[in-house]
Design an enzyme around this catalytic site. Sequence first.
Site, PDB file in Angstrom:
ATOM      1  N   HIS A   1     -40.372 -30.071  -1.442  1.00 56.09           N
ATOM      2  CA  HIS A   1     -40.736 -28.682  -1.743  1.00 56.09           C
ATOM      3  C   HIS A   1     -42.167 -28.522  -2.278  1.00 56.09           C
ATOM      4  O   HIS A   1     -42.910 -27.650  -1.846  1.00 56.09           O
ATOM      5  CB  HIS A   1     -39.789 -28.097  -2.792  1.00 56.09           C
ATOM      6  CG  HIS A   1     -38.339 -28.208  -2.442  1.00 56.09           C
ATOM      7  ND1 HIS A   1     -37.867 -28.014  -1.174  1.00 56.09           N
ATOM      8  CD2 HIS A   1     -37.250 -28.486  -3.206  1.00 56.09           C
ATOM      9  CE1 HIS A   1     -36.547 -28.162  -1.164  1.00 56.09           C
ATOM     10  NE2 HIS A   1     -36.153 -28.457  -2.391  1.00 56.09           N
TER      11      HIS A   1
ATOM     12  N   ASP B   1     -36.864 -27.147   4.838  1.00 57.46           N
ATOM     13  CA  ASP B   1     -37.283 -27.247   3.438  1.00 57.46           C
ATOM     14  C   ASP B   1     -37.155 -25.829   2.911  1.00 57.46           C
ATOM     15  O   ASP B   1     -37.975 -24.964   3.250  1.00 57.46           O
ATOM     16  CB  ASP B   1     -38.720 -27.752   3.336  1.00 57.46           C
ATOM     17  CG  ASP B   1     -39.077 -28.026   1.893  1.00 57.46           C
ATOM     18  OD1 ASP B   1     -39.018 -27.088   1.082  1.00 57.46           O
ATOM     19  OD2 ASP B   1     -39.394 -29.186   1.572  1.00 57.46           O
ATOM     20  N   HIS B   2     -36.113 -25.574   2.121  1.00 62.71           N
ATOM     21  CA  HIS B   2     -35.783 -24.163   1.884  1.00 62.71           C
ATOM     22  C   HIS B   2     -36.860 -23.421   1.088  1.00 62.71           C
ATOM     23  O   HIS B   2     -36.916 -22.200   1.115  1.00 62.71           O
ATOM     24  CB  HIS B   2     -34.398 -24.017   1.226  1.00 62.71           C
ATOM     25  CG  HIS B   2     -34.372 -24.292  -0.239  1.00 62.71           C
ATOM     26  ND1 HIS B   2     -34.240 -25.541  -0.767  1.00 62.71           N
ATOM     27  CD2 HIS B   2     -34.462 -23.465  -1.309  1.00 62.71           C
ATOM     28  CE1 HIS B   2     -34.240 -25.479  -2.085  1.00 62.71           C
ATOM     29  NE2 HIS B   2     -34.375 -24.222  -2.440  1.00 62.71           N
TER      30      HIS B   2
END
Length: 470
Positions: free
Chosen positions: A241, A178-179
Site C-alpha cells: 500500500h 492493492d485496495h
Amino acid sequence: MKHAPVPDDRVIVLFGSTGDLARRKLLPGLFRLAVAGLLPRSCRIIGTSRKSLSNEEFRTFARAAVDEFGRCEVAEEAWRNFARLLSYAPSDAGDFGVLAATVERAEAEIGSGPRRLHYLSVPPAAMVRIIEALGRAGLAEGARVIVEKPFGTDLASARRLNAAVHLAFDESQVFRIDHFLGKETVQNILALRFANGLFEPAWNRDHIDHVQIDVPETLSIGSRAGFYESTGAFRDMVVTHLFQVLGFVAMEPPASLDAKALVDEKVRVFRSLEPLDPTRVVRGQYEGYLAEDGVAPGSQTDTFVALEVRIDNARWAGVPFYLRTGKRLAEGRRVTTIAFKKPRLRMFDGDGFCPNKLVFDLADPGGIAVEFLAKVPGAAMAIGPARMAFAYEDSFCTSNRLEAYERLIHDALIGDRTLFTRADGIERLWEVATPLLESPPPVQAYPAGTWGPGAADDLVAPRRWHLPDG
Ligand code: BG6
C-alpha cells in the site's frame, strides 16, 4: 453511479471465502454492488476454501458478514435476491473436481459460457498451488483472476509466482489488487496534481522539503497470526500500500489516464527508487505481541516499521520520503503529507512554525487540507498557523460512493486495469526491498497505544512526524 457500466454475465469464484478479508470486505462489498445494480445481470458467486460447508452454511456465514461489516441497510428482499446467487464448493489444491463441476453448473444456469472471475484471497504461500490447480482443472479458460497482496514475500517468490501465473493466465487476465488504489483520496492525489494549475508547478525538489506516508493503526493482529507471522508490517503494508501511494505522489504526468500510461509512469518511479538502506529503517514490535495466539516464541516479526525512501530522479533527488505504519499505535489514520520548503526570503519571525503542508487524509471518503501561516488579527503584524480544509461531503454527494474493494471488484468485472498493479512494478519493489530483507535491524519493543519506538522520531529529525495532529 448512473453511468457506471454493468459488467458482462460472469461466475465469480471466491477463494478464501471463509477468511477474514472475505468476511470484512469481499462478501459485504459484493452485496453492496448487487444492491447498487453493479453486478452482472446474470451472475453466480461460488465460495470456496478447504473447509467443508453446505450452500446453506455459506449463505449463513455471508449474511452474518454483511450484517456485521456491510455499509448499507440489509433489506430482506435484497438479501434473498443476493443469497440466491451464492453457493459453496470445497476445494483442495490437489483436487478442484467439485469446484470445476460447480462452476460449470453455474455457467449452464446463466448461459454465460466460460466467463469467470477468480478472486484469490489467500496467503502468499498458498497462491502458486491454487493457480497451478486452476490451470490443471481448465478453470483458467475465459477467466480473469484477482490476486490479493502481498504478491510474494521477496523477489524470488514474486518471480516464481509471476511465472506460475503466466503459465496458467495471460497477463491481460491478471488483476493484482492493492485496495489502497481504490480509495477516493488516493485517486484524488492525481486529480489534485494534474487537474489544477495550482499545485503541479510546485511539485518537485525546488519546493518540497519532504513527503510522509503515514498509516498508523490501533488494531492488533487479532486472529491473523497465521498470516501475519510470515508477513509482518513491512511486507503487509509498505511494499504494497505505502509504496503504491508513493507511486501516485511521485509519478511524472502520464500521457493520458488510460491504464497503460498510468501504470507505466508508476513503474518508472519504482525504477528510480534507491535500494532501501537498513540503517534508515526502524522495526518495532508491540509489547504483548509474543503472547498473541499463534505467534512463535521469540518471534522477530515487525508490527511497526518506519523508513526513509529516496528517489533518484530529476524531480525528487534530495527529497526524503518517510513511510511509517504499525499495529496497536495511538491512532488509526491514513495520511500523506507534502511538506514544503520555507520561503527563501525570511520576512517574518516564526522559524519555530511548521512548514506549509498539503495533507491528504486517505480515510474513506477522506479529504485534503492545506496548512499555512496567516496574520493573527490585531494591531501587531504577527503570524500564526492556519488551515484550509476540503471534505468530500461538503462539496459532493457521497452517498453513492463505492468503498475501495467495491470499486476494484467492479473494475475487474468490467476489465478496467487502471488501478491494478503490474508484475514488473511489483518485482522492482521487492528488488528495492532486498537489502532490508537480507539484513533487517532487530525489532524494538514499544508499548501498545503509543507512536512506536522512539528511534522513529530520530529517523526524521530535525523534522517531525505530522501525526499526531498539532
Ligand atoms: C490490509 C492489511 O491490506 O490493509 C491489514 O493486510 C491492514 O493489516 C489493512 O489493517 C488496512 O486497510 P484499511 O483500508 O483499513 O486502511
